[in-house]
Design an enzyme around this catalytic site. Structure first.
Site, PDB file in Angstrom:
ATOM      1  N   HIS A   1      45.624  34.205  36.365  1.00 65.21           N
ATOM      2  CA  HIS A   1      46.150  32.947  36.916  1.00 65.21           C
ATOM      3  C   HIS A   1      46.654  32.039  35.811  1.00 65.21           C
ATOM      4  O   HIS A   1      46.152  32.083  34.687  1.00 65.21           O
ATOM      5  CB  HIS A   1      45.049  32.236  37.718  1.00 65.21           C
ATOM      6  CG  HIS A   1      44.430  33.115  38.755  1.00 65.21           C
ATOM      7  ND1 HIS A   1      43.259  33.804  38.525  1.00 65.21           N
ATOM      8  CD2 HIS A   1      44.844  33.451  39.985  1.00 65.21           C
ATOM      9  CE1 HIS A   1      42.972  34.532  39.601  1.00 65.21           C
ATOM     10  NE2 HIS A   1      43.917  34.347  40.498  1.00 65.21           N
TER      11      HIS A   1
ATOM     12  N   HIS B   1      41.524  26.052  33.993  1.00 67.08           N
ATOM     13  CA  HIS B   1      42.123  25.212  35.045  1.00 67.08           C
ATOM     14  C   HIS B   1      41.735  23.736  34.907  1.00 67.08           C
ATOM     15  O   HIS B   1      42.225  22.902  35.676  1.00 67.08           O
ATOM     16  CB  HIS B   1      41.705  25.717  36.429  1.00 67.08           C
ATOM     17  CG  HIS B   1      42.212  27.082  36.763  1.00 67.08           C
ATOM     18  ND1 HIS B   1      43.547  27.419  36.683  1.00 67.08           N
ATOM     19  CD2 HIS B   1      41.562  28.215  37.159  1.00 67.08           C
ATOM     20  CE1 HIS B   1      43.694  28.698  37.033  1.00 67.08           C
ATOM     21  NE2 HIS B   1      42.514  29.212  37.309  1.00 67.08           N
TER      22      HIS B   1
ATOM     23  N   ASP C   1      40.678  39.186  35.156  1.00 65.88           N
ATOM     24  CA  ASP C   1      40.964  39.300  36.587  1.00 65.88           C
ATOM     25  C   ASP C   1      42.357  39.825  36.893  1.00 65.88           C
ATOM     26  O   ASP C   1      42.737  39.939  38.059  1.00 65.88           O
ATOM     27  CB  ASP C   1      40.711  37.958  37.301  1.00 65.88           C
ATOM     28  CG  ASP C   1      41.339  36.781  36.595  1.00 65.88           C
ATOM     29  OD1 ASP C   1      42.004  36.967  35.560  1.00 65.88           O
ATOM     30  OD2 ASP C   1      41.158  35.640  37.081  1.00 65.88           O
TER      31      ASP C   1
ATOM     32  N   ASP D   1      44.700  35.514  31.419  1.00 64.04           N
ATOM     33  CA  ASP D   1      44.037  35.498  32.720  1.00 64.04           C
ATOM     34  C   ASP D   1      45.100  35.757  33.795  1.00 64.04           C
ATOM     35  O   ASP D   1      46.285  35.463  33.601  1.00 64.04           O
ATOM     36  CB  ASP D   1      43.390  34.125  32.932  1.00 64.04           C
ATOM     37  CG  ASP D   1      42.533  34.050  34.184  1.00 64.04           C
ATOM     38  OD1 ASP D   1      41.311  34.207  34.062  1.00 64.04           O
ATOM     39  OD2 ASP D   1      43.091  33.824  35.281  1.00 64.04           O
TER      40      ASP D   1
END
Ligand code: ZN
Length: 354
Positions: free
Chosen positions: A211, A173, A296, A209
């Site tokens: 996200h 991120h 995740d 991931d």
């Protein structure tokens, strides 16, 4: 009797020194899930599976500075000391650096972004959320994670078909000039830049991931030499990072077409997730690859609504590692009782490709 894992696991104990001690989410400080124990659980599971543990080697800042702006690096390296010196922990009970004012485009309306003298005024200068706190050991861990990524990239550049970097804190991120989403510096982007510097003409980053890796996307958005592809839960369905990760983000300028987002509906399990990963894999044309391995998307993970199994992770990594020599970089993954098994399953899958 299962065979020992052979993929080298790059590790630096300094990655444990980052103790964010929570995250401020929607105005309330929660315990948070990006804990040092994550890295311990992963390391112990991989060691128990027989993987060789390799110490990270210290690297200079040359590749790091090709990826991130000098102001962000200076901020991360110095803000805790400035914070402590100004008395926020001792006099005001502020035991972590938490952003406060964000100089958004809407606030400034075209004015230049200044550098506030007060440390608390600077907290939002290079950070875009309230969840990504800084404490006394944070910089040591952030910088150690960069050395982990660079050491794993060296191993692949020197001929290893796969190497795994146990980076913590995670990185995908973090943009060139800003941090957020529990990420500070972009370990995967740094690994990709290192592979380019080592001679790979084209590098692909595949991000699985749960996200979207908005930071990695932003860093390479206008570049044709580093392709970025991601499968993730649809940010439009209410999931972080909310403002990026949509299918129509295809890259800009010379990088047009070199960015691929495949957002998935909440609840997607192995079948839909692997089909999306296959679609990404079909587009990869690269001499070297970085896999942003977030665990995740797993069914038990508290941070996403995807429902991927350990077998799904194994299959994904087998398909991705078959494409090119691969640097695996640890991103998210927060459910501590299953995290070790998930990582072992992922790397066993990658090993099947060799
Ligand atoms: Zn994630």
């Amino acid at each position: 009797m299962t065979n020992n894992l052979k993929i080298p696991v790059v590790w630096d104990p300094a990655c444990l020194r980052h103790e964010p001690a929570g995250e401020v989410w929607l105005g309330v400080r929660d315990a948070g899930t990006e804990l040092p124990e994550r890295a311990v659980v992963i390391r112990d599971a991989l060691a128990a599976a027989g993987a060789p543990i390799v110490s990270a080697v210290a690297h200079d800042d040359s590749v790091l500075r090709a990826v991130h702006g000098p102001e962000l690096l200076d901020h991360l390296a110095t803000i805790w000391t400035a914070w402590e010196k100004a008395g926020y922990p001792s006099e005001y009970g502020r035991d972590r650096v938490v952003p406060y004012v964000f100089p958004t485009e809407g606030m400034l309306g075209g004015l230049p972004v200044r550098e506030p003298n007060a440390p608390h005024g600077r907290t939002g200068r290079y950070c875009y959320d309230t969840m990504t706190l800084i404490g006394p050991g944070s910089w040591a861990a952030i910088r150690a994670a960069v050395d982990v990524a660079l050491t794993a990239a060296d191993l692949v550049a020197e001929g290893a078909p796969v190497a795994y970097g146990l980076c913590r804190p995670p990185g995908h991120h973090a943009t060139r000039d800003a941090f957020g989403g529990s990420c500070y510096l972009n370990n995967a982007a740094i690994a990709a830049e290192a592979l380019r510097a080592a001679g790979a003409e084209r590098v692909a980053i595949v991000d699985i991931d749960a996200h979207h890796g908005n930071g990695t996307q932003a860093i390479f958005y206008d570049r044709a030499d580093v392709w970025y592809g991601s499968v993730h839960v649809d940010p439009g369905a209410g999931w972080f990072p909310h403002y990026a990760g949509f299918a129509d983000e295809r890259g800009g300028g010379p990088g047009r077409g070199a960015n691929r987002n495949l957002p998935l509906a909440p609840g997607t399990g192995d079948e839909g997730w692997l089909a999306a990963i296959d679609a990404l894999c079909e587009e990869v044309r690269a001499e070297a690859l970085v896999l942003s391995l977030g665990l995740d998307a797993a069914v038990a993970d508290p941070e996403s609504p995807l429902r991927v199994t350990a077998d799904g992770y194994g299959q994904a990594c087998r398909r991705i590692a078959a494409l090119a020599p691969t640097v695996v970089i640890q991103e998210g993954g927060y459910e501590l009782t299953s995290l070790g098994d998930l990582t072992v399953a992922a790397l066993r899958g990658a090993e099947e490709a060799l």
